[in-house]
Design a protein around this motif. Structure first.
Motif, PDB file in Angstrom:
ATOM      1  N   LEU A 134       0.845  -1.462  -0.031  1.00 12.62           N
ATOM      2  CA  LEU A 134      -0.118  -0.032  -0.061  1.00 12.62           C
ATOM      3  C   LEU A 134       0.710   1.286   0.055  1.00 12.62           C
ATOM      4  O   LEU A 134       2.078   1.295   0.433  1.00 12.62           O
ATOM      5  CB  LEU A 134      -0.968  -0.081   1.259  1.00 12.62           C
ATOM      6  CG  LEU A 134      -0.224   0.095   2.571  1.00 12.62           C
ATOM      7  CD1 LEU A 134      -1.091   0.983   3.554  1.00 12.62           C
ATOM      8  CD2 LEU A 134       0.069  -1.449   3.196  1.00 12.62           C
ATOM      9  N   GLN A 135       0.239   2.341  -0.570  1.00 14.36           N
ATOM     10  CA  GLN A 135       0.942   3.640  -0.555  1.00 14.36           C
ATOM     11  C   GLN A 135       0.026   4.628   0.256  1.00 14.36           C
ATOM     12  O   GLN A 135       0.240   4.799   1.610  1.00 14.36           O
ATOM     13  CB  GLN A 135       1.309   4.364  -1.981  1.00 14.36           C
ATOM     14  CG  GLN A 135       2.430   3.173  -2.506  1.00 14.36           C
ATOM     15  CD  GLN A 135       2.925   3.552  -3.689  1.00 14.36           C
ATOM     16  OE1 GLN A 135       2.604   4.527  -4.218  1.00 14.36           O
ATOM     17  NE2 GLN A 135       3.569   2.670  -4.458  1.00 14.36           N
ATOM     18  N   CYS A 136      -1.119   5.127  -0.337  1.00 10.96           N
ATOM     19  CA  CYS A 136      -1.850   6.132   0.481  1.00 10.96           C
ATOM     20  C   CYS A 136      -2.718   5.129   1.227  1.00 10.96           C
ATOM     21  O   CYS A 136      -3.321   5.868   2.360  1.00 10.96           O
ATOM     22  CB  CYS A 136      -2.802   6.881  -0.371  1.00 10.96           C
ATOM     23  SG  CYS A 136      -4.091   5.944  -1.167  1.00 10.96           S
ATOM     24  N   GLY A 137      -3.150   4.025   0.785  1.00  7.74           N
ATOM     25  CA  GLY A 137      -3.888   3.187   1.826  1.00  7.74           C
ATOM     26  C   GLY A 137      -5.397   3.338   1.609  1.00  7.74           C
ATOM     27  O   GLY A 137      -6.191   2.422   2.226  1.00  7.74           O
ATOM     28  N   PHE A 138      -5.628   3.999   0.659  1.00 10.14           N
ATOM     29  CA  PHE A 138      -7.302   4.294   0.679  1.00 10.14           C
ATOM     30  C   PHE A 138      -7.967   2.759  -0.034  1.00 10.14           C
ATOM     31  O   PHE A 138      -9.090   2.503   0.381  1.00 10.14           O
ATOM     32  CB  PHE A 138      -7.528   5.419  -0.535  1.00 10.14           C
ATOM     33  CG  PHE A 138      -9.046   5.959  -0.345  1.00 10.14           C
ATOM     34  CD1 PHE A 138      -9.511   6.638   0.822  1.00 10.14           C
ATOM     35  CD2 PHE A 138      -9.981   5.364  -1.127  1.00 10.14           C
ATOM     36  CE1 PHE A 138     -10.711   7.073   0.882  1.00 10.14           C
ATOM     37  CE2 PHE A 138     -11.455   5.643  -0.887  1.00 10.14           C
ATOM     38  CZ  PHE A 138     -11.711   6.434   0.191  1.00 10.14           C
ATOM     39  N   CYS A 139      -7.325   2.380  -0.796  1.00 14.06           N
ATOM     40  CA  CYS A 139      -7.978   0.918  -1.548  1.00 14.06           C
ATOM     41  C   CYS A 139      -7.764  -0.291  -0.503  1.00 14.06           C
ATOM     42  O   CYS A 139      -8.275  -1.188  -0.606  1.00 14.06           O
ATOM     43  CB  CYS A 139      -7.314   0.551  -2.763  1.00 14.06           C
ATOM     44  SG  CYS A 139      -5.510   0.316  -2.562  1.00 14.06           S
ATOM     45  N   CYS A 153      -6.731   0.429  -7.544  1.00 12.70           N
ATOM     46  CA  CYS A 153      -5.562   1.146  -6.681  1.00 12.70           C
ATOM     47  C   CYS A 153      -4.844   1.961  -7.510  1.00 12.70           C
ATOM     48  O   CYS A 153      -4.562   1.938  -8.503  1.00 12.70           O
ATOM     49  CB  CYS A 153      -4.627   0.161  -6.256  1.00 12.70           C
ATOM     50  SG  CYS A 153      -3.200   0.895  -5.385  1.00 12.70           S
ATOM     51  N   ARG A 154      -5.126   3.366  -7.093  1.00  9.13           N
ATOM     52  CA  ARG A 154      -4.238   4.426  -7.878  1.00  9.13           C
ATOM     53  C   ARG A 154      -3.038   4.669  -7.740  1.00  9.13           C
ATOM     54  O   ARG A 154      -2.327   5.536  -8.391  1.00  9.13           O
ATOM     55  CB  ARG A 154      -5.158   5.635  -7.710  1.00  9.13           C
ATOM     56  CG  ARG A 154      -6.579   5.666  -8.023  1.00  9.13           C
ATOM     57  CD  ARG A 154      -6.784   5.448  -9.766  1.00  9.13           C
ATOM     58  NE  ARG A 154      -6.040   6.123 -10.651  1.00  9.13           N
ATOM     59  CZ  ARG A 154      -6.751   7.296 -11.044  1.00  9.13           C
ATOM     60  NH1 ARG A 154      -7.982   7.787 -10.922  1.00  9.13           N
ATOM     61  NH2 ARG A 154      -6.191   8.041 -11.848  1.00  9.13           N
ATOM     62  N   CYS A 155      -2.355   3.885  -6.544  1.00  5.95           N
ATOM     63  CA  CYS A 155      -0.969   4.220  -6.222  1.00  5.95           C
ATOM     64  C   CYS A 155      -0.043   3.187  -6.702  1.00  5.95           C
ATOM     65  O   CYS A 155       0.995   3.355  -7.047  1.00  5.95           O
ATOM     66  CB  CYS A 155      -0.892   4.306  -4.570  1.00  5.95           C
ATOM     67  SG  CYS A 155      -1.982   5.648  -4.074  1.00  5.95           S
ATOM     68  N   THR A 156      -0.310   2.022  -6.283  1.00  2.70           N
ATOM     69  CA  THR A 156       0.666   0.752  -6.125  1.00  2.70           C
ATOM     70  C   THR A 156       1.267   0.183  -7.568  1.00  2.70           C
ATOM     71  O   THR A 156       2.389  -0.243  -7.631  1.00  2.70           O
ATOM     72  CB  THR A 156       0.412  -0.368  -5.317  1.00  2.70           C
ATOM     73  OG1 THR A 156      -0.572  -0.960  -6.039  1.00  2.70           O
ATOM     74  CG2 THR A 156       0.195   0.186  -3.940  1.00  2.70           C
TER      75      THR A 156
HETATM   76  S1  FES Z   1      -2.558   2.682  -2.033  1.00  2.00           S
HETATM   77 FE1  FES Z   1      -3.464   4.183  -2.632  1.00  2.00          FE
HETATM   78  S2  FES Z   1      -5.211   3.594  -3.974  1.00  2.00           S
HETATM   79 FE2  FES Z   1      -4.093   1.726  -3.405  1.00  2.00          FE
END
Ligand code: FES
Ligand SMILES: Cc1cc2nc3c(=O)[nH]c(=O)nc-3n(C[C@H](O)[C@H](O)[C@H](O)COP(=O)(O)OP(=O)(O)OC[C@H]3O[C@@H](n4cnc5c(N)ncnc54)[C@H](O)[C@@H]3O)c2cc1C
Ligand code: FES
Lengths: 286, 162
Positions: free
Chosen positions: B99-104, B136-139
């Motif tokens: 995870l990065q931002c953790g939202f998903c 997931c928009r980050c990883t």
């Molecule tokens: S960790 Fe940011 S949307 Fe998946």
């Protein structure tokens, strides 16, 4: 997004649900809710009352009938269908993994998919190719009708407002038949841009004795491509014969166009996937 | 609109809530039961951030009515593990940088838990198929897949030694 307000009734039995539909013009059935709730959240649908049939055990599950046909209860989820003898039909086994995602397949039902009649839904194409039937129930009684003819337009079926789809009947599996489904998916949603289901039955001398071809995504409702079927019957199913038959898949139908696929491209993809589905169906029975 | 009385099990506890019929399961979880671990990403059935288990199956709780969950057993991310005693999938997301931002992440982990419960040794392709409903928009998904593989291995080990 929150749906517009409505009254909610959980049906205690199929008869109870049918009674409510008969007496309340504003009532609408909800099964898994995977099509209806998104529409209600967008307020494209605003039913005054939801009749929740989701708990009716009498509408759930896959049963083998005495004559070998399979009766698939309307409330059978895609996930339950994938764990049932219905996956013996290659066309069903092929279509299921591409429908939505795990979460949608865990809640979305066979009856909901058929009753909703999305012009781009996968399962109806498979049911058309299999020449399946649907059992429709109303307070007045029950009737069984072919899937062919059931889909009448975008989101429009032969179901009357006060009827409930109780089951889908699949023909008995047979060793001399092969079937397959091939589709071009819209990458983000997974809905078919063009999807073709094919069933072939081989007769004496390896000639195609019967063919069923169901098409989805292409026009305003899933349809059976009788022209393709007729062109296949009596041939050996050679690559040339398959290509010639597949070329007839669109005919003079009005082809859908949207930002994902224009008319010409969608029609071309229908032909390609007809060829692939028929070829794969033949490979499974040869 | 008459309120509906919803009684269900959430993370093993019996809960009862009065809701408007149009209340979504995710709204009831977050606002009435104050279980804000379940996220709302898209609210249009696309992103999977709101994934919870209903009677052991992953569903998008923004596309289920609270009324439809009456009488069921619901598990949210809060029911999976606790700070200090993380579930192996949570631990693996931490260890593998899933995870990065953790939202998903809550939805991703609930989808992964559904998969591993049914398929203890999923291949990379099976994992990618199982999380196809989670965005997931980050990883870029790579480390999410690695985390699920790792968690499945840890859980197999635990099952083998139990
Ligand atoms: S960790 Fe940011 S949307 Fe998946
Ligand atoms: C994110 C997402 C992705 C999807 N991707 C795909 C895809 O790739 N391919 C595809 O084919 N589909 C796809 N779908 C649609 C999905 O297949 C359908 O939403 C689902 O099968 C509908 O079944 P349901 O039980 O949820 O129906 P509901 O949403 O409960 O009902 C849909 C409609 O059918 C009526 N209805 C339901 N059951 C009955 C019954 N027994 N008798 C009479 N009327 C009834 C309802 O009144 C309503 O009008 C997707 C949906 C989502 C949310
Ligand atoms: S918030 Fe439910 S799927 Fe995105």
């Amino acid at each position: 997004m929150i749906p517009a307000a409505f009254e909610y009734t959980r049906a205690s039995s199929l008869q109870d649900a049918l009674g409510i539909l008969a007496s309340d013009e504003g009532a609408k059935v909800i099964a898994g809710g995977q099509s209806l709730l998104p529409l209600m959240k967008l307020r494209l649908a605003q039913p005054a009352r939801l009749v929740d049939i989701g708990r009716l055990a009498e509408l759930r599950g896959v049963r083998r009938l005495d004559d070998g046909r399979l009766s698939v209860g309307a409330l059978t989820t895609y996930a339950e269908l994938a764990d049932s003898p219905a996956v013996r039909y290659g066309v069903v086994a092929d279509a299921l993994p591409g429908i939505g995602d795990v979460q949608v397949r865990n809640r979305g039902t066979v009856g909901g998919a058929v009753a909703h009649a999305d012009p781009a839904s996968d399962l109806p194409a498979a049911l058309l190719a299999l020449d399946a039937e649907v059992v429709v129930q109303s307070a007045a009684g029950s009737r069984t009708v072919p899937v062919d003819g059931f889909f009448q337009g975008a989101f429009t079926t032969a179901l009357a407002r006060d009827e409930i789809l109780a089951a889908v009947i699949l023909p008995a599996p047979r060793a001399d038949a092969g079937s397959a489904y091939a589709s071009l998916e819209q990458r983000a949603s997974g809905y078919p841009i063009a999807g073709v289901a094919a069933v072939v039955v081989l007769g004496a001398g390896g000639l195609i004795e019967w063919a069923g071809v169901g098409v989805t995504g292409v026009s305003d409702h899933p349809y059976r491509a009788r022209e393709v079927e007729a062109a296949l019957v009596g041939t050996t199913g050679s690559p040339e014969a398959v290509a010639a038959a597949a070329a007839l898949v669109v005919g003079d139908r009005e082809v859908n166009a949207d930002i994902h696929a224009g008319r010409e491209y969608r029609a071309a993809m229908a032909v390609v996937h007809a060829r692939r589905a028929i070829g794969a169906a033949l490979a499974r029975v040869r | 609109m008459a309120e509906l009385h919803v009684a269900l099990e959430v993370n093993g506890e019996h809960r009862e809530v009065d809701v408007e019929p149009r209340t979504l399961l995710v709204t009831m979880l977050r606002e009435d039961l104050e279980l804000t671990g379940t996220h709302v990403g898209c609210d249009t059935s696309q992103c999977g951030a709101c994934t919870v288990h209903v009677d052991g199956r992953a569903v998008k709780s923004c596309t289920v009515l609270a009324a439809q969950a009456d009488g069921t057993s619901v598990t949210t991310i809060e029911g999976l593990g606790q700070v200090g005693s993380l579930h192996p999938i949570q631990q693996a997301f931490w260890d593998k940088h899933g995870l990065q931002c953790g939202f998903c992440t809550p939805g991703m982990i609930m989808a992964a838990a559904d998969l591993v419960a049914r398929n203890p040794d999923p291949s990379e392709a099976e994992i990618r198929h199982a999380i196809a409903g989670n965005i997931c928009r980050c990883t870029g998904y790579h480390n999410i897949v690695a985390a699920v593989r790792e968690a499945a291995a840890v859980m197999r080990g635990a099952a083998a030694s139990a």
